[in-house]
Design a protein around this motif. Structure first.
Motif, mmCIF file in Angstrom:
data_model
loop_
_atom_site.group_PDB
_atom_site.id
_atom_site.type_symbol
_atom_site.label_atom_id
_atom_site.label_comp_id
_atom_site.label_asym_id
_atom_site.label_seq_id
_atom_site.Cartn_x
_atom_site.Cartn_y
_atom_site.Cartn_z
ATOM 1 N N ARG A 71 0.845 -1.187 0.000
ATOM 2 C CA ARG A 71 0.000 0.000 0.000
ATOM 3 C C ARG A 71 0.878 1.234 0.000
ATOM 4 O O ARG A 71 1.757 1.393 0.843
ATOM 5 N N SER A 72 0.664 2.109 -0.992
ATOM 6 C CA SER A 72 1.461 3.325 -1.110
ATOM 7 C C SER A 72 0.720 4.497 -0.469
ATOM 8 O O SER A 72 -0.447 4.757 -0.789
ATOM 9 N N LYS A 73 1.392 5.178 0.448
ATOM 10 C CA LYS A 73 0.796 6.357 1.067
ATOM 11 C C LYS A 73 0.785 7.551 0.127
ATOM 12 O O LYS A 73 0.003 8.476 0.298
ATOM 13 N N GLY A 74 1.660 7.504 -0.878
ATOM 14 C CA GLY A 74 1.743 8.638 -1.790
ATOM 15 C C GLY A 74 0.569 8.711 -2.750
ATOM 16 O O GLY A 74 -0.131 9.732 -2.826
ATOM 17 N N ASP A 75 0.324 7.632 -3.519
ATOM 18 C CA ASP A 75 -0.772 7.654 -4.488
ATOM 19 C C ASP A 75 -2.011 6.906 -4.001
ATOM 20 O O ASP A 75 -2.982 6.748 -4.757
ATOM 21 N N LYS A 76 -1.978 6.433 -2.730
ATOM 22 C CA LYS A 76 -3.135 5.770 -2.120
ATOM 23 C C LYS A 76 -3.564 4.515 -2.890
ATOM 24 O O LYS A 76 -4.732 4.142 -2.875
ATOM 25 N N GLY A 105 1.973 -7.914 -5.687
ATOM 26 C CA GLY A 105 3.091 -8.613 -6.313
ATOM 27 C C GLY A 105 3.701 -7.867 -7.482
ATOM 28 O O GLY A 105 4.376 -6.843 -7.310
ATOM 29 N N HIS A 106 3.473 -8.372 -8.712
ATOM 30 C CA HIS A 106 4.087 -7.814 -9.911
ATOM 31 C C HIS A 106 3.679 -6.371 -10.178
ATOM 32 O O HIS A 106 4.384 -5.646 -10.886
ATOM 33 N N GLU A 107 2.561 -5.930 -9.631
ATOM 34 C CA GLU A 107 2.079 -4.572 -9.882
ATOM 35 C C GLU A 107 2.947 -3.512 -9.222
ATOM 36 O O GLU A 107 2.828 -2.322 -9.546
ATOM 37 N N LEU A 108 3.820 -3.911 -8.295
ATOM 38 C CA LEU A 108 4.674 -2.940 -7.605
ATOM 39 C C LEU A 108 5.558 -2.185 -8.580
ATOM 40 O O LEU A 108 5.941 -1.042 -8.324
ATOM 41 N N ALA A 109 5.878 -2.804 -9.717
ATOM 42 C CA ALA A 109 6.700 -2.132 -10.724
ATOM 43 C C ALA A 109 5.993 -0.907 -11.304
ATOM 44 O O ALA A 109 6.639 -0.017 -11.869
ATOM 45 N N GLN A 110 4.674 -0.841 -11.173
ATOM 46 C CA GLN A 110 3.911 0.287 -11.698
ATOM 47 C C GLN A 110 3.847 1.448 -10.719
ATOM 48 O O GLN A 110 3.365 2.522 -11.069
ATOM 49 N N CYS A 111 4.304 1.245 -9.495
ATOM 50 C CA CYS A 111 4.238 2.284 -8.466
ATOM 51 C C CYS A 111 5.149 3.454 -8.835
ATOM 52 O O CYS A 111 6.277 3.267 -9.303
ATOM 53 N N ASP A 130 5.376 6.240 -6.531
ATOM 54 C CA ASP A 130 5.776 6.883 -5.283
ATOM 55 C C ASP A 130 6.169 5.800 -4.280
ATOM 56 O O ASP A 130 5.314 5.131 -3.702
ATOM 57 N N PHE A 131 7.472 5.622 -4.088
ATOM 58 C CA PHE A 131 7.983 4.552 -3.228
ATOM 59 C C PHE A 131 8.239 5.015 -1.799
ATOM 60 O O PHE A 131 8.896 4.314 -1.035
ATOM 61 N N SER A 132 7.728 6.166 -1.418
ATOM 62 C CA SER A 132 7.949 6.650 -0.060
ATOM 63 C C SER A 132 6.922 6.062 0.895
ATOM 64 O O SER A 132 5.727 5.968 0.584
ATOM 65 N N SER A 133 7.384 5.613 2.040
ATOM 66 C CA SER A 133 6.527 5.121 3.121
ATOM 67 C C SER A 133 5.555 4.042 2.652
ATOM 68 O O SER A 133 4.347 4.125 2.875
ATOM 69 N N LEU A 134 6.074 3.023 1.984
ATOM 70 C CA LEU A 134 5.234 1.911 1.551
ATOM 71 C C LEU A 134 4.885 1.027 2.744
ATOM 72 O O LEU A 134 5.715 0.774 3.612
ATOM 73 N N ASN A 135 3.652 0.551 2.760
ATOM 74 C CA ASN A 135 3.197 -0.352 3.814
ATOM 75 C C ASN A 135 3.098 -1.762 3.238
ATOM 76 O O ASN A 135 2.328 -2.005 2.307
ATOM 77 N N TYR A 136 3.865 -2.687 3.797
ATOM 78 C CA TYR A 136 3.950 -4.048 3.267
ATOM 79 C C TYR A 136 3.060 -5.005 4.062
ATOM 80 O O TYR A 136 3.055 -4.982 5.293
ATOM 81 N N ARG A 137 2.341 -5.837 3.322
ATOM 82 C CA ARG A 137 1.651 -6.986 3.914
ATOM 83 C C ARG A 137 2.289 -8.238 3.327
ATOM 84 O O ARG A 137 2.103 -8.548 2.152
ATOM 85 N N LEU A 138 3.075 -8.922 4.144
ATOM 86 C CA LEU A 138 3.868 -10.054 3.665
ATOM 87 C C LEU A 138 3.169 -11.369 3.972
ATOM 88 O O LEU A 138 2.721 -11.587 5.109
ATOM 89 N N PRO A 139 3.092 -12.266 2.991
ATOM 90 C CA PRO A 139 2.521 -13.595 3.257
ATOM 91 C C PRO A 139 3.342 -14.398 4.264
ATOM 92 O O PRO A 139 2.803 -15.224 4.996
ATOM 93 N N PHE A 140 4.665 -14.147 4.284
ATOM 94 C CA PHE A 140 5.552 -14.895 5.180
ATOM 95 C C PHE A 140 5.797 -14.106 6.465
ATOM 96 O O PHE A 140 5.950 -12.876 6.434
ATOM 97 N N GLU A 141 5.849 -14.832 7.563
ATOM 98 C CA GLU A 141 6.220 -14.245 8.842
ATOM 99 C C GLU A 141 7.185 -15.187 9.551
ATOM 100 O O GLU A 141 6.869 -16.371 9.736
ATOM 101 N N LYS A 142 8.354 -14.661 9.910
ATOM 102 C CA LYS A 142 9.400 -15.453 10.565
ATOM 103 C C LYS A 142 9.733 -16.715 9.775
ATOM 104 O O LYS A 142 9.964 -17.787 10.341
#
Length: 300
Positions: free
Chosen positions: A36-41, A46-52, A54-66
């Motif tokens: 989730r990008s705070k810049g362009d809301k 996944g692959h769509e990140l290449a279209q972003c 504004d890479f400032s203050s990105l909020n990540y939701r990761l499928p993997f934890e530890k």
């Protein structure tokens, strides 16, 4: 005609995917996250990140934890985009799947893997294995004049952990596999803390600092010598490197400053000095940040 085989190296940070014996479609590398990008809301899967833009203050939701896959909703969103016409363009019902799983994966998580592959995507068949078990089938040992390797030690440094995997005759010796609780995520977080304390506040800039880490950092061959070199002349030495931070107003990505690089007034410079080799050194000396883990050399 045999059904195509999809290879999915499902890492905690990135996914490496492609087809076996495919001349037309090369392997793809995409981010394994819902961002989730705070810049362009906007939300990117996944692959769509290449279209972003504004890479400032990105909020990540990761499928993997530890190191383990626990958020299957996020993982499905990433896989849906991966299998779509935008990336692999694969018909899952007419394909077979080869997928990697974490070392020492838990049995209940393995069952979810099985259910997901067959019930959600309806693959014809699939094989689940650890990354190191695929090493004997790669190009590393296919040199015509080289003898077959009887014993191999694989050091797999991933997002959450670093594993030392001994192999004999192509088989993993599981009772000798060792794990170090240092991976790419910890190194990026350590770099964020160092830079935020010494120069710019970058604690919320995970994407940018991860790019800085991958662009600038290296493993020192002589740690004490490089450290002394940086101490004697901090501003001008063979180690120091300048990284031009992204310009979000003009959508310019971050880059390493070259000798002929002309800066403009709006450019912000991040000076990478001993951070370049001190951060990767945590792989070998985790006690530098108070971790009680055994050194990588001792694990080997």
């Amino acid at each position: 005609m045999d059904s195509p085989v999809v290879v999915l190296d499902n890492g905690a940070s990135t996914i490496k995917a492609g087809f076996i014996n495919s001349q037309d479609k090369g392997p793809k590398i995409i981010s394994n996250a819902v961002v989730r990008s705070k810049g362009d809301k906007m939300t990117y899967f996944g692959h769509e990140l290449a279209q972003c833009k504004d890479f400032s203050s990105l909020n990540y939701r990761l499928p993997f934890e530890k190191g383990y896959l626990v958020d299957w909703d996020a993982q499905k969103a990433v896989w849906d985009g991966l299998f779509s016409s935008e990336v692999l363009s694969v018909d899952t019902t007419g394909s077979r799947l080869l997928i990697t799983e974490p070392y020492f994966n838990l049995p209940n998580i393995q069952e979810v893997y099985d259910q997901f592959v067959f019930e959600e995507y309806e693959f014809q068949a699939y094989y689940r294995c650890t990354p190191a078990s695929l090493i004997p089938y790669g190009i590393l040992f296919q040199q015509p004049d080289a003898p077959a390797a009887e014993c191999v030690v694989v050091i797999d440094s991933g997002f959450s952990f670093t594993h030392v995997i001994p192999m004999i005759n192509g088989n993993i010796v599981w009772n000798a596999v060792k794990r170090l609780d240092v991976g790419g995520k910890l190194l990026t977080n350590q770099l964020k803390e160092l830079v935020s304390f010494r120069q710019w506040n970058m604690m919320d800039e995970t994407y940018i600092m991860n790019d800085v880490k991958e662009s600038c950092c290296y493993v020192s061959q002589n740690f004490k010598h490089d450290l002394e070199t940086c101490r004697i002349n901090p501003k001008s030495n063979p180690v120091v490197q300048e990284y031009v931070l992204p310009d979000l107003t003009s959508n310019k990505k971050g880059r390493i400053r070259q000798s002929d690089d002309i800066l403009v007034e709006a450019d912000q410079i991040l000076v990478m000095n001993n951070e370049r080799f001190c951060v990767p050194e945590l792989l070998f000396r985790p006690d530098d940040i108070g971790m009680s883990s055994v050194f990588l050399s001792s694990k080997i």
